[in-house]
Design a protein around this motif. Structure first.
Motif, PDB file in Angstrom:
ATOM      1  N   LYS A 119       3.567  11.630   0.263  1.00  0.00           N
ATOM      2  CA  LYS A 119       2.390  11.004  -0.355  1.00  0.00           C
ATOM      3  C   LYS A 119       1.767  11.912  -1.402  1.00  0.00           C
TER       4      LYS A 119
ATOM      5  N   ALA B 206      -7.726  -1.031  -4.032  1.00  0.00           N
ATOM      6  CA  ALA B 206      -6.419  -1.451  -3.522  1.00  0.00           C
ATOM      7  C   ALA B 206      -6.225  -0.898  -2.113  1.00  0.00           C
TER       8      ALA B 206
ATOM      9  N   ARG C 262      -5.292  -0.231   1.586  1.00  0.00           N
ATOM     10  CA  ARG C 262      -4.170  -0.645   2.413  1.00  0.00           C
ATOM     11  C   ARG C 262      -4.631  -1.075   3.805  1.00  0.00           C
ATOM     12  N   TRP C 263      -5.610  -0.364   4.338  1.00  0.00           N
ATOM     13  CA  TRP C 263      -6.040  -0.571   5.715  1.00  0.00           C
ATOM     14  C   TRP C 263      -7.216  -1.543   5.770  1.00  0.00           C
TER      15      TRP C 263
ATOM     16  N   GLU D 110     -11.146   1.100   5.239  1.00  0.00           N
ATOM     17  CA  GLU D 110     -10.695   2.302   4.541  1.00  0.00           C
ATOM     18  C   GLU D 110     -11.802   2.787   3.611  1.00  0.00           C
TER      19      GLU D 110
ATOM     20  N   LEU E 142       1.536  -2.293  11.742  1.00  0.00           N
ATOM     21  CA  LEU E 142       2.429  -2.051  10.619  1.00  0.00           C
ATOM     22  C   LEU E 142       3.755  -2.713  10.943  1.00  0.00           C
TER      23      LEU E 142
ATOM     24  N   GLU F 211       5.134  -3.582   5.916  1.00  0.00           N
ATOM     25  CA  GLU F 211       4.605  -2.224   5.833  1.00  0.00           C
ATOM     26  C   GLU F 211       5.623  -1.193   6.312  1.00  0.00           C
TER      27      GLU F 211
ATOM     28  N   VAL G 131       5.370  -1.837   1.754  1.00  0.00           N
ATOM     29  CA  VAL G 131       4.527  -2.734   0.961  1.00  0.00           C
ATOM     30  C   VAL G 131       3.406  -3.229   1.872  1.00  0.00           C
ATOM     31  N   TRP G 132       2.189  -2.848   1.568  1.00  0.00           N
ATOM     32  CA  TRP G 132       1.059  -3.133   2.428  1.00  0.00           C
ATOM     33  C   TRP G 132       0.457  -4.498   2.129  1.00  0.00           C
TER      34      TRP G 132
ATOM     35  N   ASN H 296      -3.003  -6.368   3.116  1.00  0.00           N
ATOM     36  CA  ASN H 296      -4.307  -6.161   3.740  1.00  0.00           C
ATOM     37  C   ASN H 296      -4.955  -7.498   4.058  1.00  0.00           C
TER      38      ASN H 296
END
Length: 360
Positions: A201, A249, A251-252, A255, A334, A338, A343-344, A346
């Protein structure tokens, strides 16, 4: 703050960080009969992605969800020795008994047997546990600003120490909270990993930052921060030196990113006023997160800081706090997209989450 380094029965280092004026001298001895540590961590490079994977089979025997009266992170009491020999402490750090990476791991062959395309190396690094308080039933969010400031100083101290170790390429302080996240010890604590490589990451974030700088002449996170502050719709809380916002953007399902207004590479680079300011703002963020579903929110709090030797001019220190809880009683799993494709998808809108957090 007073810093005292000692040794546990198996030779692991334990460091007491005391911020109270009347804290006793840390002289207690670990009386346990512990076997000598023999971690056998290694890393292997995935030939399809180029990413390193840690292999640490010895961790299968680590402590798993002990009852509160057997918690190994509580202070030692008569007849019940723990990882912390003292009868109390302010903040304490010690080498993990079941580390993912360790300084003493043996050398291994440079490739996997029969697989010359799979590079292999020792999992040489360091893993430490950080206990934020001796109170088993407390939480990070229940700490005082003074204690949070101590923890920030501890993170900075350990980041500098890890960076001097041979082979450590990146230092990662983090906290896991809640069984839904996968926590196996409920005592308020975090960890610090010293990786023998730069994580995937971080590598990708540095690549993007370099591309953005070449195209625009500015830092991508600096521009994101300015735009978020101007828009305001995703801001959760702000102060003189920090802003917390839900990323556009995200993901979670929950967040929040906590970003300093000044570009610094890592925690040691923060000034005293920035550290003080963070302590107050972060406690507000955690209070709002716990108020989202009117119960303690399970979360991961992950510090993103510059690698030890590369990309330091491109990095911008920040904290990412996120949760798998998408409603009060539903988890975000996930699943195929994911886990299989990274590719997430949400299930929540960042603007709506930010509005709810601001209203708390």
């Amino acid at each position: 703050m007073r810093r005292t380094s000692r040794r546990l029965a198996d030779g692991r280092e334990i460091i007491y960080f005391d911020d109270t004026a009347d804290a006793p001298e840390r002289t207690a001895v670990d009386t346990r009969d512990l076997p000598e540590q023999a971690p056998h961590s290694e890393v292997r490079r995935d030939p399809l992605t180029g990413e390193w994977v840690g292999i640490a089979a010895h961790r299968q025997t680590r402590t798993y969800k002990p009852p509160a009266d057997l918690c190994p992170l509580c202070p030692t009491s008569p007849g019940r020795p723990t990882e912390v020999p003292e009868s109390s402490y302010d903040v304490v750090v010690f080498e993990n008994r079941f580390p993912s990476f360790a300084e003493s791991v043996p050398d291994v062959a440079s490739t996997v047997d029969g697989m010359p395309m799979v590079a292999r190396g020792p999992g040489r690094g360091r893993c430490e546990v950080v206990c934020f308080t001796s109170d088993h039933n407390s939480s990070f969010g229940a700490l005082t600003p003074h204690r949070v400031r101590t923890v920030v100083d501890v993170w900075a101290d350990r980041t500098e120490a890890f960076a001097k170790l041979p082979g450590v390429e990146q230092v990662f302080p983090f906290e896991n909270r809640g069984e839904e996240i996968g926590v196996t010890l409920s005592h308020p604590h975090g960890q610090i990993y010293g990786y023998p490589f730069v994580t995937p990451k971080t590598s990708r974030m540095l690549e993007v930052a370099a591309e953005y700088l070449a195209a625009h002449g500015t830092h991508v996170l600096g521009d994101v921060l300015a735009a978020e502050r101007a828009a305001g719709s995703r801001i959760v809380a702000s102060s003189e030196h920090w802003t917390a916002f839900v990323p556009s953007a995200a993901r979670w399902p929950v967040e929040v990113h906590v970003v300093p207004h000044r570009q610094v590479p890592d925690l040691p680079a923060l000034s005293d006023v920035e550290r003080d300011d963070f302590a107050v703002l972060y406690l507000e963020v955690l209070r709002r997160l716990d108020g989202l579903y009117n119960k303690p929110l399970p979360y991961i709090a992950a510090w993103h800081q510059a690698p030890v030797r590369t990309g330091r001019d491109l990095a911008w220190l920040h904290l990412e706090v996120f949760s798998v809880l998408r409603t009060a009683d539903k988890l975000k799993y996930l699943a195929g997209s994911e886990s299989g494709m990274a590719v997430w998808i949400n299930d929540t809108a960042p603007e709506q989450v930010a509005e709810r957090l601001r209203s708390i």
